[in-house]
Scaffold this active site. Structure first.
Site, PDB file in Angstrom:
ATOM      1  N   GLY A 242     -47.098  -0.147   2.277  1.00 16.04           N
ATOM      2  CA  GLY A 242     -47.468   0.999   3.100  1.00 16.04           C
ATOM      3  C   GLY A 242     -46.308   1.964   3.257  1.00 16.04           C
ATOM      4  O   GLY A 242     -46.429   3.144   2.995  1.00 16.04           O
ATOM      5  N   PHE A 243     -45.168   1.456   3.750  1.00 19.66           N
ATOM      6  CA  PHE A 243     -43.919   2.232   3.884  1.00 19.66           C
ATOM      7  C   PHE A 243     -44.076   3.476   4.745  1.00 19.66           C
ATOM      8  O   PHE A 243     -43.284   4.407   4.651  1.00 19.66           O
ATOM      9  CB  PHE A 243     -43.386   2.623   2.487  1.00 19.66           C
ATOM     10  N   ASN A 603     -36.715 -15.801   9.642  1.00 17.83           N
ATOM     11  CA  ASN A 603     -36.946 -16.500   8.377  1.00 17.83           C
ATOM     12  C   ASN A 603     -35.942 -15.948   7.373  1.00 17.83           C
ATOM     13  O   ASN A 603     -36.049 -14.802   6.938  1.00 17.83           O
ATOM     14  CB  ASN A 603     -38.378 -16.272   7.882  1.00 17.83           C
ATOM     15  N   GLN A 610     -36.658  -8.671   2.420  1.00 19.48           N
ATOM     16  CA  GLN A 610     -36.847  -7.317   2.924  1.00 19.48           C
ATOM     17  C   GLN A 610     -35.652  -6.426   2.601  1.00 19.48           C
ATOM     18  O   GLN A 610     -35.808  -5.272   2.206  1.00 19.48           O
ATOM     19  CB  GLN A 610     -37.078  -7.344   4.433  1.00 19.48           C
ATOM     20  N   GLU A 677     -36.651  -1.654   7.610  1.00 21.95           N
ATOM     21  CA  GLU A 677     -36.228  -0.311   7.221  1.00 21.95           C
ATOM     22  C   GLU A 677     -34.723  -0.133   7.125  1.00 21.95           C
ATOM     23  O   GLU A 677     -34.243   0.708   6.363  1.00 21.95           O
ATOM     24  CB  GLU A 677     -36.830   0.712   8.194  1.00 21.95           C
TER      25      GLU A 677
END
Length: 710
Positions: A242-243, A603, A610, A677
């Protein structure tokens, strides 16, 4: 909580479903009697529709109807204020005959099959009355950008507030002024934008759509069609990326739902890659000027950061580049200013670290330039000017470990061996450069609710509308519930992304983890209270004796007064090595180290993933990603995933990721901040700074393509 589960590298709960193809995405839901829609889009960037002839399309095989502005289905204007509802373009689809940008939706062909709808769409004949579009920033009129989420785009402190820049800088030993440019970047998620709208009756709607905010979409669609939220169901179990481009309904989704209601048939609309380049968002190009002034010892005396970006005629979106500047480095004089111009392009929108990403490209590049000018190590310069508080709010930062990120990263990378002169490091006939940059992203958190059911078969079932756009929410929700209940992760089943479940907030602003996890923790406590048990095993034993089907409880969590006492940010640092064959301009990123401070790491495996994904995206921004608009018709020149360049495996080195710091328990009970992000911020300047070290040439215009070395 069971600390043997939290923080370790647990395999993704959704991984097997994704690699075996059993994960169901928006366009894949099987609905009986389904029909298909295909968009008709404008081929000019500014003007009006003089005539639109749909006769050939309407009589083509399989075609059911053709919608244009002349017979547009009914849609209500929503509140559109982020609280009650939000749409990406304030102008509703097919509202009138005016064209504001190339690729704007001007019609929808509905047919029995996708192929029939697509073929018929090309039969629609349109004549336009054209006006010259504004596509060149030099022709655009810039005005002060409006506030964003209540924060003004203008901020002044110290002598800058009196406009006395020259006097405040007079005593500085070194002053630099530089202008940096970033290109228009396109959203290119693996899953294209798609929607299936299914009206069970004229007042009951189910929407299968990739959305980052299930509860928000439910409210928005209910306002668009004059319904109560309970009459709208949103189903989004999986998103293929999606971002920021899938947070709210786009015009194609609104039009699809309206057309489906008019026809009383379930309708599917899937955007082509070509259509996505024009009408499902992008990151605006920016032009930013940074002025820094410092004493001989490197202490900053003044920072001025001004930025320009672009929006469309149908909505206002300013890429907020300057909001992050005051957070990074302390100076007695600060001036931040953002300007915005309207151009005949599609509406820009949020894209991974909106504002922070291009803003830090300019700031961290300027800091590197200042370090070279002063003859000070870039890390030393950053350590000397580190902020202790957010100057806009006057609040101290909570659990800040930026200095540790810098020091640990330098040690892991071997920064102390860095040659102090440009063009002094070579290998195999190629120039080698080392660069670094700091990075940061705000710690954001919303309100969320989670239901947990303990079942007689010895498993736990966790339900919330919060969803997973690939960031690992399924996994951390399961591991948090497992830890809170004392169960193996395998005994926890998680269902996400359905508005029938409790409101799980938005997957955006790197806040899903920080928002959901505290609610899961509360729900674990509540379900054990309901069962009058200390552990899940006790509860299961009680269930079997009572012959009940389940114990269930809902837990909720929301921010309290902590925001009035502390400022919350995640922090980090990137270090990279590049090699350059200067004769042909071939650049390769050969080594990468990232060190992050994100509070509690829930995690290790998915958190590091990420960061790696964000670094890869940042490498694309630095070296490849660029969208030009045709100067005559205004359409993006790129049109698919072949013509829009982004990194492949061959472009990416091994990315070493480490985490430092302690849980930020001032922020939430889990001590966790966002990770999605921050990883892209600082990537582009680290690369451009390495390029300067390798070549002695300062390139201030992204992307840094081979021609810029020649």
């Amino acid at each position: 909580m069971n600390n043997t589960i939290i923080g370790t590298g647990i395999n993704r709960k959704d991984g097997q479903a994704k690699v075996t193809g059993t994960a169901t995405y928006a366009a894949e839901h099987q609905i009986p009697n389904l029909i298909h829609g295909y968009l008709v889009t404008a081929s000019i960037a500014n003007g009006k529709i003089k005539s639109i002839n749909t006769q050939a399309a309407a009589t083509a095989p399989g075609v059911i109807t053709v919608f244009t502005h002349k017979n547009a289905p009914k849609i209500f204007k929503p509140t559109n204020n982020f609280v009650n509802s939000k749409i990406y373009e304030a102008r509703l689809p097919l509202a009138d005959d005016t064209i504001h940008y190339a690729g704007q939706i001007i019609g929808l062909v509905v047919a029995d099959t996708f192929e029939q709808a697509r073929d018929a769409a090309h039969l629609v004949k349109v004549e336009y009355t054209t006006q010259k579009p504004i596509l060149d920033p030099k022709q655009a009129t810039f005005k002060n950008a409006p506030s964003m989420f209540g924060e003004e785009m203008k901020f002044e402190k110290g002598d800058f507030a009196t406009g006395n820049f020259a006097d405040s800088m007079a005593g500085a030993a070194v002053k630099i002024t530089a202008t940096y440019k970033t290109a228009t970047e396109l959203h290119a998620p693996m899953e294209p934008h798609a929607i299936i709208a299914h009206w069970q009756n004229p007042d009951s709607l189910t929407v299968y759509e990739a959305t980052q905010w299930v509860a928000g979409s439910q409210n928005t669609y209910s306002e668009l069609f004059g319904l109560t939220p309970e009459r709208v169901r949103i189903v989004t179990p999986f998103l293929g990326g999606g971002f920021g481009s899938k947070a709210f309904p786009w015009p194609h989704g609104i039009l699809c739902a309206a057309a489906a209601r008019k026809l009383q048939r379930p309708l599917k609309v899937v955007l082509s890659r070509r259509q996505m380049t024009a009408n499902s968002g992008h990151r605006s190009a920016t032009e930013q000027t940074v002025r820094l002034a410092a004493n001989a010892d490197g202490s900053l005396q003044g920072i001025e950061h001004t930025a320009k970006s672009y929006t469309s005629p149908v909505d206002v979106f300013a890429e907020p580049c300057t909001n992050i500047t005051a957070v990074m480095y302390a100076a007695p004089n600060l001036r931040l200013q953002q300007e915005l111009a309207v151009m005949n392009i599609g509406t820009p929108t949020f894209m991974r670290a909106p504002g922070e990403n291009p803003g830090l490209y300019a700031l961290e590049s300027a800091m590197d330039e200042l370090a070279w000018e002063l003859g000070i190590d870039p890390i030393e310069l950053r350590l000397k000017n580190e902020t202790k508080e957010n100057p806009r709010r006057g609040l101290p930062f909570s659990a800040k470990h930026f200095a540790e990120c810098l020091r640990v990263g330098a040690e892991q990378f071997g920064w102390q061996e860095r040659p102090k002169k440009p063009r002094s490091l070579t290998r195999d006939g190629k120039l080698i450069g080392w660069g670094m940059a700091g990075c940061t992203f705000p710690g954001l958190r919303g309100a969320a609710s989670v239901k947990i059911r303990l079942l007689a078969d010895g498993t736990a079932h966790v339900l919330t509308s919060g969803n997973d756009m690939g960031t690992g929410a399924y996994t951390i929700v399961a591991s948090t519930a497992a830890a809170g209940l004392g169960l193996p992760v395998e005994k926890v089943r998680v269902e996400l992304g359905d508005s029938l479940f409790p409101n799980g907030s938005i997957a955006g602003g790197s806040q899903m983890t920080a928002t959901l996890i505290p609610a899961v923790m509360v729900a674990c406590e509540e379900v054990l209270k309901t069962a009058q048990a200390k552990t899940a095993q006790e509860a299961f034993a009680s269930l079997r004796q009572s012959q009940r089907a389940a114990f269930e409880a809902t837990g909720s969590s929301a921010p309290g007064q902590e925001g009035s006492k502390w400022a919350f940010q995640s922090w980090g640092a990137h270090f990279c090595e590049i090699s350059l064959d200067e004769e042909i301009g071939r650049l390769q990123v050969t080594r990468w180290v990232s060190v992050m401070n994100i509070g509690k790491v829930m995690n290790a495996k998915t958190a590091a993933s990420q960061i790696r994904g964000a670094v890869i995206m940042g490498i694309g921004q630095a070296l490849m990603e660029e969208c030009h608009f045709d100067p005559n018709i205004g359409y993006p020149v790129v049109y698919d995933l072949a013509t829009y360049h982004y990194p492949t495996h061959a472009d990416i080195p091994r990315i070493q990721v480490s985490f430092v710091g302690e849980p930020d328990l001032n922020f939430n009970p889990a001590g966790v901040r966002g990770v999605g992000e921050i990883g892209i911020t600082g990537v582009a300047p680290a690369i451009s700074n390495a390029i300067y070290h390798a070549t002695g040439k300062r390139i201030r215009d992204l992307p840094i393509t081979p021609d810029k070395f020649l």
